[in-house]
Scaffold this motif. Structure first.
Motif, PDB file in Angstrom:
ATOM      1  N   THR A 150     -44.793 -44.579  44.855  1.00 32.55           N
ATOM      2  CA  THR A 150     -44.952 -44.636  43.397  1.00 32.55           C
ATOM      3  C   THR A 150     -46.378 -45.014  43.044  1.00 32.55           C
ATOM      4  O   THR A 150     -46.927 -45.963  43.612  1.00 32.55           O
ATOM      5  CB  THR A 150     -43.982 -45.670  42.798  1.00 32.55           C
ATOM      6  OG1 THR A 150     -42.660 -45.363  43.204  1.00 32.55           O
ATOM      7  CG2 THR A 150     -44.079 -45.679  41.286  1.00 32.55           C
ATOM      8  N   PRO A 151     -47.009 -44.310  42.108  1.00 32.56           N
ATOM      9  CA  PRO A 151     -48.387 -44.667  41.721  1.00 32.56           C
ATOM     10  C   PRO A 151     -48.434 -46.009  40.983  1.00 32.56           C
ATOM     11  O   PRO A 151     -47.818 -46.159  39.923  1.00 32.56           O
ATOM     12  CB  PRO A 151     -48.820 -43.517  40.810  1.00 32.56           C
ATOM     13  CG  PRO A 151     -47.547 -42.933  40.307  1.00 32.56           C
ATOM     14  CD  PRO A 151     -46.534 -43.119  41.390  1.00 32.56           C
ATOM     15  N   ARG A 172     -54.311 -40.272  46.112  1.00 33.62           N
ATOM     16  CA  ARG A 172     -54.825 -39.413  45.041  1.00 33.62           C
ATOM     17  C   ARG A 172     -56.336 -39.550  44.843  1.00 33.62           C
ATOM     18  O   ARG A 172     -56.957 -38.659  44.253  1.00 33.62           O
ATOM     19  CB  ARG A 172     -54.147 -39.755  43.717  1.00 33.62           C
ATOM     20  CG  ARG A 172     -52.656 -39.534  43.678  1.00 33.62           C
ATOM     21  CD  ARG A 172     -52.119 -39.856  42.301  1.00 33.62           C
ATOM     22  NE  ARG A 172     -50.678 -39.665  42.185  1.00 33.62           N
ATOM     23  CZ  ARG A 172     -49.996 -39.752  41.060  1.00 33.62           C
ATOM     24  NH1 ARG A 172     -50.639 -40.018  39.928  1.00 33.62           N
ATOM     25  NH2 ARG A 172     -48.692 -39.577  41.046  1.00 33.62           N
ATOM     26  N   CYS A 248     -54.613 -41.446  37.729  1.00 40.03           N
ATOM     27  CA  CYS A 248     -53.727 -42.614  37.623  1.00 40.03           C
ATOM     28  C   CYS A 248     -53.028 -42.694  36.273  1.00 40.03           C
ATOM     29  O   CYS A 248     -52.534 -43.764  35.890  1.00 40.03           O
ATOM     30  CB  CYS A 248     -54.521 -43.896  37.853  1.00 40.03           C
ATOM     31  SG  CYS A 248     -55.261 -44.039  39.477  1.00 40.03           S
ATOM     32  N   ALA A 249     -52.983 -41.577  35.553  1.00 41.40           N
ATOM     33  CA  ALA A 249     -52.421 -41.605  34.196  1.00 41.40           C
ATOM     34  C   ALA A 249     -50.978 -42.056  34.181  1.00 41.40           C
ATOM     35  O   ALA A 249     -50.530 -42.702  33.226  1.00 41.40           O
ATOM     36  CB  ALA A 249     -52.556 -40.226  33.552  1.00 41.40           C
ATOM     37  N   ASP A 250     -50.229 -41.716  35.231  1.00 39.84           N
ATOM     38  CA  ASP A 250     -48.817 -42.094  35.267  1.00 39.84           C
ATOM     39  C   ASP A 250     -48.564 -43.371  36.052  1.00 39.84           C
ATOM     40  O   ASP A 250     -47.413 -43.714  36.338  1.00 39.84           O
ATOM     41  CB  ASP A 250     -47.981 -40.955  35.864  1.00 39.84           C
ATOM     42  CG  ASP A 250     -48.432 -40.593  37.274  1.00 39.84           C
ATOM     43  OD1 ASP A 250     -49.575 -40.948  37.642  1.00 39.84           O
ATOM     44  OD2 ASP A 250     -47.650 -39.953  38.013  1.00 39.84           O
ATOM     45  N   ALA A 251     -49.632 -44.083  36.401  1.00 36.09           N
ATOM     46  CA  ALA A 251     -49.462 -45.345  37.123  1.00 36.09           C
ATOM     47  C   ALA A 251     -48.814 -46.383  36.223  1.00 36.09           C
ATOM     48  O   ALA A 251     -49.117 -46.470  35.021  1.00 36.09           O
ATOM     49  CB  ALA A 251     -50.809 -45.851  37.631  1.00 36.09           C
ATOM     50  N   THR A 252     -47.918 -47.160  36.775  1.00 37.43           N
ATOM     51  CA  THR A 252     -47.172 -48.145  35.996  1.00 37.43           C
ATOM     52  C   THR A 252     -47.541 -49.559  36.437  1.00 37.43           C
ATOM     53  O   THR A 252     -48.252 -49.759  37.415  1.00 37.43           O
ATOM     54  CB  THR A 252     -45.659 -47.931  36.157  1.00 37.43           C
ATOM     55  OG1 THR A 252     -45.317 -48.027  37.550  1.00 37.43           O
ATOM     56  CG2 THR A 252     -45.254 -46.569  35.626  1.00 37.43           C
ATOM     57  N   GLY A 261     -53.669 -47.003  34.044  1.00 38.67           N
ATOM     58  CA  GLY A 261     -53.206 -45.812  33.346  1.00 38.67           C
ATOM     59  C   GLY A 261     -52.497 -46.168  32.054  1.00 38.67           C
ATOM     60  O   GLY A 261     -52.651 -47.253  31.516  1.00 38.67           O
ATOM     61  N   GLY A 262     -51.708 -45.223  31.561  1.00 39.16           N
ATOM     62  CA  GLY A 262     -50.942 -45.494  30.354  1.00 39.16           C
ATOM     63  C   GLY A 262     -51.093 -44.402  29.324  1.00 39.16           C
ATOM     64  O   GLY A 262     -51.799 -43.398  29.526  1.00 39.16           O
ATOM     65  N   PRO A 263     -50.473 -44.565  28.169  1.00 40.17           N
ATOM     66  CA  PRO A 263     -50.475 -43.520  27.134  1.00 40.17           C
ATOM     67  C   PRO A 263     -51.828 -43.290  26.477  1.00 40.17           C
ATOM     68  O   PRO A 263     -51.998 -42.296  25.785  1.00 40.17           O
ATOM     69  CB  PRO A 263     -49.452 -44.046  26.114  1.00 40.17           C
ATOM     70  CG  PRO A 263     -49.420 -45.524  26.325  1.00 40.17           C
ATOM     71  CD  PRO A 263     -49.652 -45.730  27.782  1.00 40.17           C
ATOM     72  N   THR A 265     -54.650 -42.840  28.070  1.00 45.65           N
ATOM     73  CA  THR A 265     -55.575 -42.254  29.050  1.00 45.65           C
ATOM     74  C   THR A 265     -56.401 -41.125  28.451  1.00 45.65           C
ATOM     75  O   THR A 265     -57.623 -41.062  28.637  1.00 45.65           O
ATOM     76  CB  THR A 265     -54.789 -41.742  30.275  1.00 45.65           C
ATOM     77  OG1 THR A 265     -54.122 -42.846  30.894  1.00 45.65           O
ATOM     78  CG2 THR A 265     -55.728 -41.099  31.271  1.00 45.65           C
TER      79      THR A 265
END
Length: 315
Positions: A150-151, A172, A248-252, A261-263, A265
């Motif tokens: 998981t990223p 990545r 890393c946009a979908d990294a949590t 990351g996050g919304p 980005t």
């Protein structure tokens, strides 16, 4: 009149001013100055709200027929009448309750956040893939690598701060992009952006839903990320940071941590492509931040405090 001015100022600072600032684009290009302005607005709004309540309650100490303040509740009741006396007392009690709730919320958010981070830090230290780090190397001492697909890319602020990455992110990124991500998270840790966000979270939670607004908290979170992006861009370059953000946009991240990351980005990547110094805008924002705190104090608070001191002196 003092209470009216403070009331108007409070409404402006919790309504139209934050709304306009949240819609503006310039804060992204002067994030440090904009962050200062947001903090100034929040502090001034709290002080103005308290000052409104105290200014109304101060009418309980207004001079009686003989010119001295009636600090006896029975005399105040007869002088003001039951309706005004009850209203002033109610406002004073509500002001105290708001202050108590705000202090309680600040403590609750701080304790809750630190407990969550400490528990997560202990877990991260236990499951860290130590083979990815060189023992004794200062440059990697705060890094923790999780052997999961998981990223994940985030930091845990505090006295024992951590930068946490997962295998899903490492696969990545190339070396320069990895450096950008690490510098981004360390920028959060050095600047203690978590403390600024905690203050806005506490303000957000302290007030009822029909009063509070999500715009201030969301805007400050975006500015914190922009400041960290700038530090990462200085360590590498804007293009590298932008590519790392996309990867890393979908990294949590867990609650209480700060993810790369996050919304936001896409907004941040666009910003990196037009990142130029905005010294004039920044200087204006700093002046506005100072004015929001200083001018109301000089124009309204000092005369009110002078009058209150006079009343108490003749008591």
């Amino acid at each position: 009149m003092t209470a009216l001015l403070f009331g108007i100022l409070t409404i402006a600072l919790v309504g139209p001013i934050p709304a306009a600032l949240a819609r503006a684009n310039w804060p992204l290009y002067a994030p440090r100055a904009a962050m200062t302005l947001w903090q100034s607005i929040a502090l001034a709004a709290v002080l103005s709200a308290f000052s409104t309540g105290l200014a109304i309650a101060a009418n309980l100490l207004a001079p009686g027929p003989d010119g001295t303040p009636t600090n006896n509740p029975i005399e105040e009741f007869h002088r003001l009448g039951w309706f005004l006396w009850s209203a002033y007392v109610l406002v004073f009690v509500l002001t105290l309750l708001v202050g108590a709730r705000l202090m309680y919320t600040v403590l609750r958010v701080a304790i809750r956040t630190r407990a969550r981070r400490n528990a997560h830090r202990q877990m991260i230290d236990l499951v860290d893939s130590v083979e990815h780090r060189r023992h004794g190397d200062r440059s990697t001492r705060d890094l923790r690598i999780l052997d999961v697909p998981t990223p994940l890319a985030y930091c845990l602020p505090g006295l024992r701060s951590r930068v946490v990455l997962s295998e899903g992110v490492l696969t990545r990124l190339d070396d320069r992009q990895l450096t950008a991500v690490i510098e981004h998270e360390r920028a959060h840790l050095r600047a203690r952006h978590d403390l600024v966000l905690e203050a806005f979270i506490a303000l957000h939670e302290a007030f009822p839903r029909f009063v509070r607004s999500q715009s201030a908290l969301g805007a400050v979170e975006l500015l914190a990320e922009a400041l960290a992006d700038d530090q990462a861009a200085r360590a590498t370059c804007p293009t590298t940071v932008g590519r790392a953000l996309v990867a890393c946009a979908d990294a949590t991240a867990p609650r209480g941590a700060m993810a790369v990351g996050g919304p936001t980005t896409l907004v941040r990547v666009r910003r990196l492509g037009h990142r130029t110094p905005q010294r004039g805008i920044a200087a204006t924002a700093y002046l506005l931040a100072a004015a929001i705190l200083v001018v109301p104090t000089l124009a309204v608070a000092i005369p009110w405090l002078t009058e209150l001191s006079r009343l108490l002196t003749h008591a």
